[in-house]
Write an enzyme that holds these catalytic residues in place. Structure first.
Site, PDB file in Angstrom:
ATOM      1  N   ASP A  21       9.230 -33.350   8.047  1.00 33.18           N
ATOM      2  CA  ASP A  21      10.559 -33.042   7.537  1.00 33.18           C
ATOM      3  C   ASP A  21      11.557 -32.838   8.673  1.00 33.18           C
ATOM      4  OD1 ASP A  21      12.260 -32.335   5.409  1.00 33.18           O
ATOM      5  OD2 ASP A  21      11.307 -30.581   5.152  1.00 33.18           O
ATOM      6  N   ASN A  69      11.004 -38.606  -3.758  1.00 26.80           N
ATOM      7  CA  ASN A  69      11.863 -39.234  -2.892  1.00 26.80           C
ATOM      8  C   ASN A  69      12.564 -40.391  -3.691  1.00 26.80           C
ATOM      9  OD1 ASN A  69       9.795 -38.797   0.040  1.00 26.80           O
ATOM     10  ND2 ASN A  69      11.461 -37.615  -0.675  1.00 26.80           N
TER      11      ASN A  69
HETATM   12  C1  FPP Z   1      12.134 -36.197   5.552  1.00 26.83           C
HETATM   13  O1  FPP Z   1      13.430 -35.767   6.277  1.00 26.83           O
HETATM   14  C2  FPP Z   1      11.396 -37.362   5.988  1.00 26.83           C
HETATM   15  C3  FPP Z   1      11.255 -38.500   5.032  1.00 26.83           C
HETATM   16  C4  FPP Z   1      11.454 -38.361   3.484  1.00 26.83           C
HETATM   17  C5  FPP Z   1      10.530 -39.891   5.345  1.00 26.83           C
HETATM   18  C6  FPP Z   1       9.967 -39.950   6.683  1.00 26.83           C
HETATM   19  C7  FPP Z   1       9.824 -41.140   7.160  1.00 26.83           C
HETATM   20  C8  FPP Z   1       9.814 -41.790   8.333  1.00 26.83           C
HETATM   21  C9  FPP Z   1       9.652 -40.843   9.577  1.00 26.83           C
HETATM   22  C10 FPP Z   1       9.621 -43.217   8.515  1.00 26.83           C
HETATM   23  C11 FPP Z   1       8.591 -43.919   7.792  1.00 26.83           C
HETATM   24  C12 FPP Z   1       7.178 -43.670   8.012  1.00 26.83           C
HETATM   25  C13 FPP Z   1       6.057 -44.297   8.544  1.00 26.83           C
HETATM   26  C14 FPP Z   1       4.807 -43.624   8.489  1.00 26.83           C
HETATM   27  C15 FPP Z   1       5.935 -45.585   9.162  1.00 26.83           C
HETATM   28  P1  FPP Z   1      14.380 -35.647   5.177  1.00 26.83           P
HETATM   29  O2  FPP Z   1      15.150 -36.677   4.854  1.00 26.83           O
HETATM   30  O3  FPP Z   1      14.072 -34.864   3.993  1.00 26.83           O
HETATM   31  O4  FPP Z   1      15.082 -34.525   6.125  1.00 26.83           O
HETATM   32  P2  FPP Z   1      15.909 -33.254   5.682  1.00 26.83           P
HETATM   33  O5  FPP Z   1      15.222 -32.333   4.853  1.00 26.83           O
HETATM   34  O6  FPP Z   1      16.713 -32.690   6.785  1.00 26.83           O
HETATM   35  O7  FPP Z   1      17.158 -33.849   4.926  1.00 26.83           O
END
Ligand code: FPP
Length: 248
Positions: A21, A69
């Protein structure tokens, strides 16, 4: 400074699960587009996968895309899938060479076809690998997974392929996406939120939880070692008393 040498090899978790996150916040703080946070988050994925493989971790489960998501802006969803494709395309050789097996949990069939194809190819290519399982949660929700397991059991029972007398924690677990995998020993969540967010609700029953304020794009090898050092200081009691555990 946290190093590998501070870790006790015999006390490493078999299965680490991570809620990655904070990518959005990382980008916001720099006045960058959210996708830049995800792009940097991918670098963290690379580092953590490498470090876990080197340590001999058996299973690493990453929460890459939740069912919830899907409600994000279309452009962000597209960008995330593009990154996932890029990651698998550019890393598959190295993952395979390092004896890493790719698995996925969740509704793979609901992803765009091109993404599905890349994921399925990676799963197929690495099927026989035995060094570490890299398990990617894609279009995954834990309540949904539990309901799916119930539905599978009910339909097997209706077809006389399953006797409800045989229903127990083990047989139920076999109907989850994670069938055959050990439950996570350690859950890491970055960016400070104290939530499980519909991730592996059944499987996390006795898991140690480690939450760090560090945002996912800033989480690398060092931060992983720090989490593992913390984990190794804990006493896992599984409902027993501290004395009982010491006497084991
Ligand atoms: C959370 O940050 C992250 C995600 C919803 C996506 C995670 C995906 C990756 C790192 C890339 C793809 C993964 C792989 C395994 C190849 P957020 O966007 O919720 O952050 P925030 O809460 O600060 O808005």
């Amino acid at each position: 400074m946290h190093t590998k040498d501070q870790l006790i090899k015999e006390k490493l978790p078999k299965h680490i699960a991570i809620i990655m996150d904070g990518n959005g916040r990382w980008a916001n703080r720099r006045s960058l587009a959210r996708i830049m946070g995800h792009t940097r988050g991918m670098e963290s994925v690379k580092q953590v996968v490498k470090a876990c493989r080197e340590l001999g971790i058996q299973v690493l489960t990453l929460y890459a895309f939740s069912l919830e998501n899907w409600q994000r802006p279309k452009t962000e969803i597209k960008g995330l899938f593009k990154l996932l494709k890029q990651y698998l395309r550019s890393e598959i050789k190295a993952l395979d060479k390092n004896n890493i097996q790719i698995k996925s949990i969740g509704h793979l069939e609901s992803l765009p076809e091109d993404v599905q194809n890349v994921v399925r190819e990676a799963i197929e290519k690495t099927r026989a690998n035995s060094g570490m399982i890299l398990n990617v949660a894609l279009s995954y929700g834990s309540r949904d997974e539990i309901l799916r397991a119930v539905a599978r059991i009910v339909s097997k029972a209706a077809a006389n392929n399953f006797s409800l007398a045989a229903l127990n924690e083990e047989t139920f677990s076999q109907e989850l996406y994670t069938a055959g995998l050990p439950d996570p020993d350690l859950l890491i969540r970055t960016s400070g939120e104290m939530r499980i967010s519909n991730f592996l609700l059944w499987q996390l029953a006795y898991t140690e939880i480690y939450v760090t304020d560090v945002l996912w794009p800033d989480f690398g090898r060092q931060e992983l070692y720090k989490a593992l050092i913390d984990y190794q200081k804990r006493q896992r009691r599984f409902g027993l008393t501290g004395e009982q555990v010491k006497g084991q």
